[in-house]
Design a protein around this motif. Structure first.
Motif, PDB file in Angstrom:
ATOM      1  N   GLY A 159       0.798  -1.218   0.000  1.00 12.37           N
ATOM      2  CA  GLY A 159       0.000   0.000   0.000  1.00 12.37           C
ATOM      3  C   GLY A 159       0.828   1.264   0.000  1.00 12.37           C
ATOM      4  O   GLY A 159       1.997   1.269  -0.413  1.00 12.37           O
ATOM      5  N   PHE A 160       0.222   2.358   0.465  1.00 10.53           N
ATOM      6  CA  PHE A 160       0.874   3.656   0.482  1.00 10.53           C
ATOM      7  C   PHE A 160       1.922   3.703   1.591  1.00 10.53           C
ATOM      8  O   PHE A 160       1.632   3.354   2.744  1.00 10.53           O
ATOM      9  N   ALA A 161       3.115   4.130   1.253  1.00  8.64           N
ATOM     10  CA  ALA A 161       4.161   4.296   2.264  1.00  8.64           C
ATOM     11  C   ALA A 161       3.691   5.323   3.298  1.00  8.64           C
ATOM     12  O   ALA A 161       3.162   6.379   2.950  1.00  8.64           O
ATOM     13  N   GLY A 162       3.836   4.964   4.563  1.00 10.50           N
ATOM     14  CA  GLY A 162       3.426   5.861   5.640  1.00 10.50           C
ATOM     15  C   GLY A 162       2.009   5.655   6.111  1.00 10.50           C
ATOM     16  O   GLY A 162       1.580   6.287   7.087  1.00 10.50           O
ATOM     17  N   ASP A 163       1.257   4.774   5.451  1.00  5.24           N
ATOM     18  CA  ASP A 163      -0.121   4.503   5.865  1.00  5.24           C
ATOM     19  C   ASP A 163      -0.141   3.278   6.771  1.00  5.24           C
ATOM     20  O   ASP A 163       0.545   2.286   6.506  1.00  5.24           O
ATOM     21  N   GLU A 164      -0.951   3.355   7.825  1.00  3.10           N
ATOM     22  CA  GLU A 164      -1.030   2.268   8.793  1.00  3.10           C
ATOM     23  C   GLU A 164      -2.436   1.695   8.862  1.00  3.10           C
ATOM     24  O   GLU A 164      -3.405   2.337   8.446  1.00  3.10           O
ATOM     25  N   GLN A 165      -2.551   0.492   9.402  1.00  3.51           N
ATOM     26  CA  GLN A 165      -3.836  -0.138   9.698  1.00  3.51           C
ATOM     27  C   GLN A 165      -3.822  -0.574  11.150  1.00  3.51           C
ATOM     28  O   GLN A 165      -2.855  -1.190  11.603  1.00  3.51           O
ATOM     29  N   ALA A 166      -4.895  -0.251  11.866  1.00  3.03           N
ATOM     30  CA  ALA A 166      -4.968  -0.611  13.278  1.00  3.03           C
ATOM     31  C   ALA A 166      -5.397  -2.063  13.464  1.00  3.03           C
ATOM     32  O   ALA A 166      -4.997  -2.713  14.426  1.00  3.03           O
ATOM     33  N   ASP A 167      -6.205  -2.562  12.560  1.00  3.15           N
ATOM     34  CA  ASP A 167      -6.741  -3.927  12.669  1.00  3.15           C
ATOM     35  C   ASP A 167      -6.364  -4.692  11.411  1.00  3.15           C
ATOM     36  O   ASP A 167      -7.042  -4.607  10.387  1.00  3.15           O
ATOM     37  N   SER A 168      -5.296  -5.450  11.486  1.00  2.00           N
ATOM     38  CA  SER A 168      -4.790  -6.153  10.303  1.00  2.00           C
ATOM     39  C   SER A 168      -5.695  -7.300   9.877  1.00  2.00           C
ATOM     40  O   SER A 168      -5.544  -7.828   8.773  1.00  2.00           O
ATOM     41  N   PHE A 169      -6.659  -7.694  10.725  1.00  2.00           N
ATOM     42  CA  PHE A 169      -7.577  -8.766  10.345  1.00  2.00           C
ATOM     43  C   PHE A 169      -8.564  -8.273   9.286  1.00  2.00           C
ATOM     44  O   PHE A 169      -8.889  -8.990   8.334  1.00  2.00           O
ATOM     45  N   PHE A 170      -9.056  -7.042   9.446  1.00  3.88           N
ATOM     46  CA  PHE A 170     -10.057  -6.496   8.537  1.00  3.88           C
ATOM     47  C   PHE A 170      -9.477  -5.530   7.510  1.00  3.88           C
ATOM     48  O   PHE A 170     -10.129  -5.208   6.518  1.00  3.88           O
ATOM     49  N   HIS A 171      -8.279  -5.022   7.761  1.00  5.00           N
ATOM     50  CA  HIS A 171      -7.706  -4.002   6.885  1.00  5.00           C
ATOM     51  C   HIS A 171      -6.279  -4.382   6.496  1.00  5.00           C
ATOM     52  O   HIS A 171      -5.577  -5.071   7.225  1.00  5.00           O
ATOM     53  N   GLY A 172      -5.877  -3.899   5.329  1.00  4.98           N
ATOM     54  CA  GLY A 172      -4.503  -4.103   4.906  1.00  4.98           C
ATOM     55  C   GLY A 172      -4.267  -5.485   4.333  1.00  4.98           C
ATOM     56  O   GLY A 172      -5.178  -6.268   4.078  1.00  4.98           O
ATOM     57  N   GLY A 173      -3.002  -5.783   4.110  1.00  3.70           N
ATOM     58  CA  GLY A 173      -2.631  -7.033   3.464  1.00  3.70           C
ATOM     59  C   GLY A 173      -2.556  -6.839   1.964  1.00  3.70           C
ATOM     60  O   GLY A 173      -3.064  -5.858   1.415  1.00  3.70           O
ATOM     61  N   PRO A 174      -1.942  -7.774   1.261  1.00 10.78           N
ATOM     62  CA  PRO A 174      -1.709  -7.598  -0.180  1.00 10.78           C
ATOM     63  C   PRO A 174      -2.981  -7.499  -1.011  1.00 10.78           C
ATOM     64  O   PRO A 174      -2.962  -6.886  -2.083  1.00 10.78           O
ATOM     65  N   LEU A 175      -4.096  -8.077  -0.559  1.00 14.79           N
ATOM     66  CA  LEU A 175      -5.336  -8.005  -1.334  1.00 14.79           C
ATOM     67  C   LEU A 175      -6.183  -6.798  -0.969  1.00 14.79           C
ATOM     68  O   LEU A 175      -7.232  -6.557  -1.579  1.00 14.79           O
ATOM     69  N   GLN A 176      -5.749  -6.048   0.028  1.00 11.49           N
ATOM     70  CA  GLN A 176      -6.453  -4.834   0.451  1.00 11.49           C
ATOM     71  C   GLN A 176      -5.424  -3.730   0.671  1.00 11.49           C
ATOM     72  O   GLN A 176      -5.464  -3.007   1.660  1.00 11.49           O
TER      73      GLN A 176
END
Length: 215
Positions: free
Chosen positions: A43-60
């Protein structure tokens, strides 16, 4: 596809860090606008996700919202204070929405190539963010929820970049149609469900829900 199609231009790029939010939880829904961003496989450099279960990861890796959602919310909830960027998205591109975007679409934005994987499921954090109950449910009912990308080619994006459609292998697989059948628990048309299950770009949790309809 043999031709490339201009879909719009970048109107907003956003990154945020995970901070204390509501219900004693953290969230990165509050994001700040940037003029340019480096995009990695996550994703975007410098962007974070608080809940990696529902947000983030290579498909999101990247979340995009259609700009029209803000007008819809303001019309339905005139007392709500809302402005572009408040819904936790990374990206807004002009002239794109769920009617015109399909699962599996490949876009080039700046030097980055991304592929659409799934819609976003709006959650309670939107209501907390806007201090008004019912907004997330309204977005769900309207089917104006945004979508996620996986990153096929890393690079850079900046404000004003063109968004070019490079590939559309599944023109019938609009996000609008997926959202309709996903939320219709009584929908069990085998032929159509199977057409979604063979779409290699569709994220697994949506396939799991549809697959159970065939049992």
């Amino acid at each position: 596809m043999s031709e490339v199609i201009l879909c719009g231009h970048v109107k907003r790029l956003q990154v945020g860090e995970a901070l204390p939010f509501a219900r004693e939880q953290t969230s990165a829904i509050n994001k700040s606008r940037v003029d340019a961003v480096t995009v990695t496989s996550t994703g975007f450099a410098g962007d974070e996700q608080a809940d990696s279960f529902f947000h983030g990861g290579p498909l999101q890796a990247i979340h995009q919202m259609p700009s029209k959602v803000y007008g819809l919310i303001k019309e339905a909830f005139p007392t709500v204070i809302i402005y572009e960027g408040m819904l936790g998205e990374n990206l807004i591109v002009s002239d794109m929405d769920e009617d015109t975007v399909c699962i599996g679409d490949v876009f080039q934005i700046g030097t980055v190539q991304v592929q659409v994987t799934r819609p976003r499921r709006p959650c309670w954090k939107i209501d907390s963010q806007l201090n008004h109950s019912g907004v997330a449910k309204f977005m769900q009912d309207q089917g104006c929820v945004g979508w996620y990308y996986r990153v096929l080619m890393v690079g850079n994006m900046q404000m004003g970049d063109e968004c070019i459609l490079l590939e559309r292998d599944y023109p019938e697989a609009t996000l609008t149609r997926l959202w309709q059948i996903y939320n219709d628990k009584g929908f069990k048309d085998r032929a159509e469900i199977e057409s979604w299950l063979v779409n290699p770009a569709l994220e697994h949790s949506f396939k799991d829900v549809l697959r159970k309809r065939l049992l």
